[in-house]
Motif scaffolding. Structure first.
Motif, PDB file in Angstrom:
ATOM      1  N   TRP A  65       0.830  -1.207   0.000  1.00  0.00           N
ATOM      2  CA  TRP A  65       0.000   0.000   0.000  1.00  0.00           C
ATOM      3  C   TRP A  65       0.861   1.252   0.000  1.00  0.00           C
ATOM      4  O   TRP A  65       0.536   2.248  -0.656  1.00  0.00           O
ATOM      5  CB  TRP A  65      -0.916  -0.013   1.220  1.00  0.00           C
ATOM      6  N   TRP A  66       1.982   1.201   0.700  1.00  0.00           N
ATOM      7  CA  TRP A  66       2.865   2.360   0.730  1.00  0.00           C
ATOM      8  C   TRP A  66       3.467   2.632  -0.646  1.00  0.00           C
ATOM      9  O   TRP A  66       3.902   3.749  -0.934  1.00  0.00           O
ATOM     10  CB  TRP A  66       3.992   2.139   1.746  1.00  0.00           C
ATOM     11  N   LEU A  67       3.525   1.613  -1.489  1.00  0.00           N
ATOM     12  CA  LEU A  67       4.086   1.786  -2.828  1.00  0.00           C
ATOM     13  C   LEU A  67       3.064   2.314  -3.833  1.00  0.00           C
ATOM     14  O   LEU A  67       3.425   2.627  -4.963  1.00  0.00           O
ATOM     15  CB  LEU A  67       4.633   0.449  -3.343  1.00  0.00           C
ATOM     16  N   THR A  68       1.799   2.398  -3.437  1.00  0.00           N
ATOM     17  CA  THR A  68       0.748   2.765  -4.382  1.00  0.00           C
ATOM     18  C   THR A  68       0.988   4.105  -5.075  1.00  0.00           C
ATOM     19  O   THR A  68       0.844   4.201  -6.303  1.00  0.00           O
ATOM     20  CB  THR A  68      -0.623   2.770  -3.678  1.00  0.00           C
ATOM     21  N   PRO A  69       1.355   5.179  -4.359  1.00  0.00           N
ATOM     22  CA  PRO A  69       1.601   6.446  -5.076  1.00  0.00           C
ATOM     23  C   PRO A  69       2.711   6.332  -6.114  1.00  0.00           C
ATOM     24  O   PRO A  69       2.596   6.875  -7.218  1.00  0.00           O
ATOM     25  CB  PRO A  69       1.980   7.419  -3.949  1.00  0.00           C
TER      26      PRO A  69
END
Length: 373
Positions: free
Chosen positions: A126-130
């Protein structure tokens, strides 16, 4: 936590040491301690071996130097430690439980499939989404895009077997023509290979799409009334049909086609890394005569070989895709093949079985965020 593992401490103290109620001085009455498992990332380094040389000033007849150490691979640049890491990573650490077990951390394989573990992996992704969204947007906003897909086995609980999903790769690489964009490879997961999948993802794309002969890409370009998407087909895919026929039959006709394609690739090797305008000019002067002669040859020989032979199928495939195969002659930005995206998708394809053991990656499409770069 295993007692033998080294510890390091992070102290989080209060900003003020006076009582928030009365203002008196605070004194320590204990502390709260928590432990988390951490890892120090491996760091590559270069080992420089120095061997001083000595000579005698009296006689000048001898030069003395220590013998060179034996290397694990003659002429190789890797040390024993690096080779050991590569071997262990390839053959031993396909499962994370095995890697942690060598450090004394017991982690049952069922834990890797548990809901808690899946949520942890999902949270990390999720932290990699951007960043992932930025990579996808960057790729799809390019004026020239490579696209391809591969199968991906997906866990299907309750049915006793896996189902097959699709992993699409959209790649940009302008380095062969000194273009301005950085290389990008963005992956998108879909449940099937229906043509509407790439059509939906590429709805806003305008430019040249370098692909294989997948019908979904052809429909995508054909449905654009404004001809905003042009297809550049892959010579490597076309060549493969002739190569396989030549390997099985030693056909001189197939060998002749392969020789002409090899001549084209030789030209490409000489102009790779040059600006697009220079590449276009060189292709017009040197590649176009070869391509036109090959086209004439294919048309002439199609009626001379058995219509049901694999050679006839290879010729028909080439002629059917000829307009897309010749796009590179008029556009110096376009490559002869789609090998850029083939290379980008290969690591994911090789990791299919390992990814299957990570339901948090495949089940909710987190692998695309991890793989994109």
């Amino acid at each position: 936590m295993p007692e033998h593992l080294p510890r390091y401490e992070v102290l989080l103290d209060v900003e003020r040491h006076d009582c928030p109620c009365c203002g008196g001085a605070l004194h320590a009455i204990g502390e709260l301690r928590t432990e988390q498992l951490d890892i120090v990332p491996a760091q590559l380094r270069v080992r420089v071996t120095r061997r001083p040389r000595y000579a005698c000033r009296a006689c000048e007849g001898a030069v003395v130097v220590a013998p060179a150490p034996e290397r694990p691979i003659d002429g190789g640049m890797a040390t024993e430690a690096l080779i050991a890491r590569v071997v262990v990573g390839k053959f031993c650490d396909s499962a994370q439980a095995q890697m942690l077990a060598r450090q004394g951390v017991a982690l049952d394989r069922s834990t890797l499939r548990s809901d808690v573990y899946v949520r942890r992996v999902g949270r990390a992704c999720w932290w990699l989404t951007p960043l992932y969204d930025l990579l996808v947007g960057t790729a799809l906003s390019a004026a020239k895009l490579f696209a391809d897909d591969t199968t991906l086995p997906v866990l299907n609980p309750g049915r006793g077997r896996t189902k097959t999903g699709r992993l699409w790769c959209y790649a940009v690489d302008d380095r062969p023509w000194c273009g301005p964009s950085h290389p990008v490879a963005a992956y998108v997961y879909t449940e099937d290979r229906k043509g509407l999948r790439p059509a939906g993802r590429l709805a806003a794309f305008r430019g040249v799409l370098q692909v294989d002969g997948y019908p979904g890409f052809k429909r995508l370009a054909g449905d654009r009334a404004d001809a905003s998407v042009g297809l550049a087909f892959c010579w490597a895919h076309m060549r493969r049909y002739f190569y396989e026929f030549h390997v099985s039959t030693q056909s001189p006709l197939a060998a002749e086609v392969l020789a002409q394609i090899q001549a084209l690739y030789a030209i490409e090797g000489q102009i790779r890394g040059h600006p697009a305008k220079h590449r276009q000019q060189a292709r017009q002067e040197r590649s176009r005569p070869v391509v036109e002669a090959l086209h004439t040859w294919l048309q002439a020989h199609l009626g001379r070989v058995s219509a049901t032979s694999d050679l006839a199928k290879a010729i028909r495939y080439a002629l059917r895709h000829w307009s897309g195969l010749t796009v590179f002659l008029d556009d110096g930005r376009v490559e002869m093949d789609s090998n850029v995206v083939e290379r980008a998708i290969r690591p994911v394809a090789l990791n299919r079985k390992n990814a299957l053991n990570r339901p948090g990656f495949v089940g909710n499409c987190n692998q695309v965020a991890v793989s994109s770069r």
